[in-house]
Design an enzyme around this catalytic site. Structure first.
Site, mmCIF file in Angstrom:
data_model
loop_
_atom_site.group_PDB
_atom_site.id
_atom_site.type_symbol
_atom_site.label_atom_id
_atom_site.label_comp_id
_atom_site.label_asym_id
_atom_site.label_seq_id
_atom_site.Cartn_x
_atom_site.Cartn_y
_atom_site.Cartn_z
ATOM 1 N N TYR A 44 22.551 -15.116 34.324
ATOM 2 C CA TYR A 44 22.076 -13.879 34.933
ATOM 3 C C TYR A 44 23.042 -13.454 36.038
ATOM 4 O O TYR A 44 22.974 -13.941 37.161
ATOM 5 C CB TYR A 44 20.640 -14.054 35.455
ATOM 6 C CG TYR A 44 19.611 -13.689 34.402
ATOM 7 C CD1 TYR A 44 19.731 -14.160 33.094
ATOM 8 C CD2 TYR A 44 18.546 -12.856 34.703
ATOM 9 C CE1 TYR A 44 18.813 -13.817 32.127
ATOM 10 C CE2 TYR A 44 17.611 -12.500 33.723
ATOM 11 C CZ TYR A 44 17.757 -12.985 32.438
ATOM 12 O OH TYR A 44 16.852 -12.634 31.466
ATOM 13 N N TRP A 68 15.902 -16.871 27.611
ATOM 14 C CA TRP A 68 16.278 -16.505 28.979
ATOM 15 C C TRP A 68 15.518 -17.303 30.035
ATOM 16 O O TRP A 68 16.014 -17.498 31.136
ATOM 17 C CB TRP A 68 16.061 -15.008 29.198
ATOM 18 C CG TRP A 68 14.624 -14.568 29.307
ATOM 19 C CD1 TRP A 68 13.769 -14.323 28.283
ATOM 20 C CD2 TRP A 68 13.892 -14.311 30.508
ATOM 21 N NE1 TRP A 68 12.535 -13.924 28.760
ATOM 22 C CE2 TRP A 68 12.589 -13.913 30.135
ATOM 23 C CE3 TRP A 68 14.202 -14.378 31.865
ATOM 24 C CZ2 TRP A 68 11.603 -13.581 31.067
ATOM 25 C CZ3 TRP A 68 13.220 -14.057 32.800
ATOM 26 C CH2 TRP A 68 11.946 -13.665 32.395
ATOM 27 N N ASP A 110 23.333 -10.904 37.785
ATOM 28 C CA ASP A 110 22.859 -10.076 38.898
ATOM 29 C C ASP A 110 22.513 -10.935 40.110
ATOM 30 O O ASP A 110 22.047 -10.417 41.120
ATOM 31 C CB ASP A 110 21.645 -9.236 38.486
ATOM 32 C CG ASP A 110 20.619 -10.021 37.685
ATOM 33 O OD1 ASP A 110 20.896 -11.177 37.322
ATOM 34 O OD2 ASP A 110 19.539 -9.488 37.423
ATOM 35 N N TRP A 149 21.042 -7.155 35.178
ATOM 36 C CA TRP A 149 19.926 -6.230 35.401
ATOM 37 C C TRP A 149 20.220 -5.438 36.676
ATOM 38 O O TRP A 149 20.739 -5.985 37.648
ATOM 39 C CB TRP A 149 18.609 -6.998 35.513
ATOM 40 C CG TRP A 149 18.347 -7.840 34.308
ATOM 41 C CD1 TRP A 149 18.656 -9.153 34.134
ATOM 42 C CD2 TRP A 149 17.752 -7.403 33.080
ATOM 43 N NE1 TRP A 149 18.276 -9.578 32.880
ATOM 44 C CE2 TRP A 149 17.720 -8.528 32.209
ATOM 45 C CE3 TRP A 149 17.235 -6.191 32.633
ATOM 46 C CZ2 TRP A 149 17.199 -8.465 30.918
ATOM 47 C CZ3 TRP A 149 16.706 -6.136 31.354
ATOM 48 C CH2 TRP A 149 16.689 -7.250 30.511
ATOM 49 N N THR A 150 19.863 -4.169 36.688
ATOM 50 C CA THR A 150 20.421 -3.274 37.709
ATOM 51 C C THR A 150 19.424 -2.797 38.760
ATOM 52 O O THR A 150 19.613 -1.735 39.349
ATOM 53 C CB THR A 150 21.076 -2.055 37.024
ATOM 54 O OG1 THR A 150 20.097 -1.351 36.250
ATOM 55 C CG2 THR A 150 22.228 -2.486 36.150
ATOM 56 N N GLU A 151 18.386 -3.584 39.046
ATOM 57 C CA GLU A 151 17.467 -3.192 40.117
ATOM 58 C C GLU A 151 18.209 -2.860 41.404
ATOM 59 O O GLU A 151 17.891 -1.884 42.087
ATOM 60 C CB GLU A 151 16.464 -4.316 40.401
ATOM 61 C CG GLU A 151 15.375 -4.456 39.375
ATOM 62 C CD GLU A 151 15.728 -5.447 38.297
ATOM 63 O OE1 GLU A 151 14.823 -5.964 37.637
ATOM 64 O OE2 GLU A 151 16.946 -5.712 38.102
ATOM 65 N N ASP A 209 9.426 -9.217 26.150
ATOM 66 C CA ASP A 209 9.297 -10.060 27.341
ATOM 67 C C ASP A 209 8.307 -9.489 28.341
ATOM 68 O O ASP A 209 8.123 -8.283 28.442
ATOM 69 C CB ASP A 209 10.661 -10.228 28.021
ATOM 70 C CG ASP A 209 11.227 -8.902 28.499
ATOM 71 O OD1 ASP A 209 11.271 -7.949 27.688
ATOM 72 O OD2 ASP A 209 11.619 -8.794 29.676
ATOM 73 N N GLU A 210 7.690 -10.380 29.091
ATOM 74 C CA GLU A 210 6.913 -10.064 30.286
ATOM 75 C C GLU A 210 5.798 -9.040 30.070
ATOM 76 O O GLU A 210 5.420 -8.321 30.983
ATOM 77 C CB GLU A 210 7.840 -9.600 31.413
ATOM 78 C CG GLU A 210 8.824 -10.666 31.854
ATOM 79 C CD GLU A 210 9.715 -10.219 32.997
ATOM 80 O OE1 GLU A 210 10.059 -11.068 33.841
ATOM 81 O OE2 GLU A 210 10.088 -9.029 33.042
ATOM 82 N N ARG A 216 17.371 0.934 34.608
ATOM 83 C CA ARG A 216 17.037 0.967 36.032
ATOM 84 C C ARG A 216 17.989 1.859 36.814
ATOM 85 O O ARG A 216 17.582 2.519 37.767
ATOM 86 C CB ARG A 216 17.004 -0.459 36.572
ATOM 87 C CG ARG A 216 15.796 -1.229 36.056
ATOM 88 C CD ARG A 216 15.953 -2.730 36.208
ATOM 89 N NE ARG A 216 14.763 -3.415 35.722
ATOM 90 C CZ ARG A 216 14.555 -3.713 34.451
ATOM 91 N NH1 ARG A 216 15.459 -3.410 33.538
ATOM 92 N NH2 ARG A 216 13.440 -4.323 34.078
#
Length: 688
Positions: free
Chosen positions: A417, A392, A419, A467-469, A325-326, A164
């Protein structure tokens, strides 16, 4: 200053000796806390005559010399023979003295230091403890003691998302230094995702000349601006990737610090960047339409296997992470090729189609001497006996995996998490949502009570994920990692019986100072504000313990304390995931409270929370009604929301009524704003 070596200069302020008696000692400021420490009188002081001795090979001794250069032990030379007094001995021994691949024993008295282990990894970890033990005054004094130490879990990891937002190899190496210092041994390198491909693959050069670059500086601008990619030489191009030489350099650097790097190549979902570049691998055959690989075409497997062959060549890790995932799987339901695959393989659902893909990739990796790890969605449709699950979405995936005989790594978002906000959100940089303090991370127990002793042995360890959003800079990244990852380092290493929050907090404060001095940017733990003030004290009101009837059910994912949540006197904290806020998705919040008898009331109110990123919204309107008989209701108030859903920052708003009325029943209805996938969260309905 060279900031990527945490061990340079003064690293620690760790042992406070008030006197020489054992009873006077405060303890040692080491993270993670060793398994066993026995204190003695006196100390050992490193002098100009002090020398190292080791029975390691000449090559390993030189590697240690290089590693220690610039540290507080870097000026101590190696001798060719045992030194007797005034020496630091680093010796490999047999397993009758020290048991375990990462275990070590340290004995310190006034004559010197003896560090024993049966592997070079154990020697390395013992050195980390010695470095942390050195006195802050002159960097030369070590307390007299005996330490016997070994880790609780074999897997102690940090997840690094570079898709990201891209972070260069020097940043990665800098984090590896800190990981080694705190005895962490796995870096999970998230190299591919829909926002950008970050690893050079010789067979598919477009992955790094196109799929690694975006025409937007900020991820959010890219997200709302079409989510397109651009050529590397485009003046607008933002992004980057690691060459294969970069990868080899970082892998070797990690190995010198006894850290294994596990690469992640996402499949079948989170693959927008690949399908924009090679649309023939998608169900539609068009760029910017699908996010999941088409499982019905052999071209997908040809691509994935070719990529994995180059990944295997670069990473010696036993495990390759394949994501899983997802995946929406929506295109598979109407794709003729996917439907044909399902018919040919006798698959009954798209979940089984994903499982088919996972099994096939796993066999390919097994045939090449590797194993797979995947996020807990790989359980869906059937799990192979050799796959390892990274849990997770809570602990349930890990529990399900080990009960089936599979190994698992615990990394539930609620605790791991990093973030999430770590302090009062209005004082913090942007985050994805959630509120996760250092204390809450430290409270995590990786082995659920529901597991038997044999099943518990299948829990390999823990991992912190970032996570780097909303994390565009290296400074912001480090701010989110430290010191929370130190809590997970101790959870992964130290036995639960030696863990004490107050003691750890003191040691973490010291560690924050050390990290800051060495050029890291940790969260200023010493200035922590703490949770929302209302959350600390129970509130008393007329509805406490009364019966609540729900017109629409709350989400099982955010049930809080179930049907007593709204009338237990407990207010929510800064964030909706603290087990005090109750959540409702895609529906109105509509409850009726029975006070038990007709009562004079003067106030009815409840608070709601809004955070745009995770789709948590304030209600469009609130309607408060009262009734004496439970059949005929009078509207007390209709309150409209005046806060825009477009505001990015965290918002709180109370919706209430004040006046005079008699009622036995209070109906409180909050209308959803109609955004699909939207949540409503409230904590307490207060009636006075």
């Amino acid at each position: 200053m060279n900031t990527h070596n945490i061990f340079k200069s003064v690293l620690f302020s760790t042992l406070l000796l008030i006197g020489n008696s054992c009873s006077d000692r405060k303890g040692i400021d080491v993270i993670p806390m060793p398994r066993s420490v026995e204190y003695h009188s006196g100390n050992f002081t490193i002098s100009p005559e002090t020398k190292f001795y080791t029975n390691l090979s000449a090559e390993s001794r030189q590697a240690l010399t290089d590693y220690l250069e610039g540290t507080s032990l870097g000026s101590v030379p190696f001798a060719e023979s045992a030194t007797g007094n005034n020496g630091i001995e680093l010796n490999l021994c047999d397993s009758s003295i020290v048991t375990g691949n990462e275990a070590y024993r340290i004995e310190i008295d006034k004559k010197g230091v003896r560090l024993s282990a049966n592997t070079e990894t154990g020697i390395f970890y013992g050195l980390q403890t010695l470095l942390q033990l050195l006195n802050n005054g002159d960097n030369k004094t070590l307390p007299a003691l005996t330490i016997n130490d070994s880790p609780r879990f074999p897997y102690r990891g940090l997840h690094l998302d570079v898709s990201r937002h891209f972070f260069d190899k020097e940043f990665v190496k800098k984090q590896l230094n800190a990981m080694a210092y705190f005895k962490m041994n796995r870096l999970h390198w998230h190299l591919t995702d829909g926002a950008g491909w970050r690893i050079e693959i010789k067979k598919y050069p477009r992955l790094t000349s196109f799929a690694a670059w975006r025409p937007f500086d900020k991820l959010n601008d890219w997200w709302v601006g079409g989510r397109t990619f651009c050529e590397q030489d485009d003046p607008r191009a933002v992004g980057g990737y690691y060459t294969q030489d970069d990868i080899r350099e970082v892998v070797a650097y990690a190995a010198e610090r006894h850290i294994t790097i596990i690469p992640e190549i996402e499949m079948p979902g989170h693959s927008e960047e690949v399908l924009a570049t090679y649309p023939e691998l998608s169900c539609s055959g068009k760029p910017y339409v699908n996010a999941d690989f088409c499982i019905g075409t052999e071209k997908t497997f040809e691509f994935l296997e070719n990529v994995l062959l180059e990944v295997i060549d670069l990473f010696p890790s036993e495990y390759i992470h394949i994501g899983g995932d997802e995946a929406s799987k929506s295109s598979w339901k109407t794709c003729p090729r996917c439907q044909k695959r399902m018919a040919d393989e006798h698959l009954n659902s798209v979940d089984e189609l994903q499982s088919y893909m996972i099994h096939r990739i796993e066999k390919f990796l097994n045939d090449h001497g590797r194993k797979i790890i995947g996020w807990d969605e790989i359980i869906e449709g059937g799990l192979s006996p050799t796959a390892t699950v990274m849990s997770w979405r809570g602990e349930e995936g890990g529990i399900k995996a080990v009960k089936a005989g599979n190994q698992a790594i615990m990394t539930p978002g609620k605790y791991c998490y990093l973030d999430a906000f770590q302090d009062a959100p209005n004082t913090q940089p942007m985050a994805i949502g959630g509120y996760l303090t250092l204390e809450k991370v430290y409270s995590f127990e990786p082995v659920p009570d529901s597991l038997s002793t044999k099943e518990a042995e299948l829990i390999l360890g823990v991992q912190g994920n970032v996570w780097t959003e909303h994390i565009p800079t290296p400074e912001h990244y480090e701010y989110m990692i430290y010191p929370r990852i130190l809590a997970l380092a101790e959870i992964g290493w130290s036995p639960s019986e030696v863990k004490k929050w107050d003691n750890f907090h003191t040691r973490a404060l010291q560690a924050v100072n050390i990290l800051r001095e060495q050029g890291y940017n940790p969260f200023p733990l010493e200035k922590e504000i703490g949770d929302k003030p209302e959350s600390y004290q129970k509130v008393n009101h007329l509805a406490i313990g009364k019966k609540v009837t729900y017109a629409n059910p709350y989400s099982n994912h955010y049930a809080a304390q179930g049907e007593k949540t709204l009338v237990d006197g407990v207010r929510g904290g800064w964030m909706y995931n603290d087990d005090r806020w109750q959540g409702f998705i895609d529906c109105d919040f509509d409850v009726t409270i029975d006070l038990g008898k007709e009562t004079d009331i003067k106030q009815v109110c409840a608070e709601f929370i809004q955070l745009k990123g995770p789709y948590v919204w304030l209600p469009k309107q609130v309607i408060i009604s009262s009734s004496v008989d439970g059949e005929h209701y009078d509207t007390l108030a209709t309150v409209d929301n005046d806060i825009s859903p477009d505001i990015e920052t965290l918002q709180f708003k109370e919706f209430g009524w004040e006046g005079n009325a008699k009622a036995r029943y209070i109906r409180y209805k909050a209308l959803s704003n109609g955004i699909t996938g939207g949540w409503l969260f409230t904590d307490e309905i207060r009636i006075k």
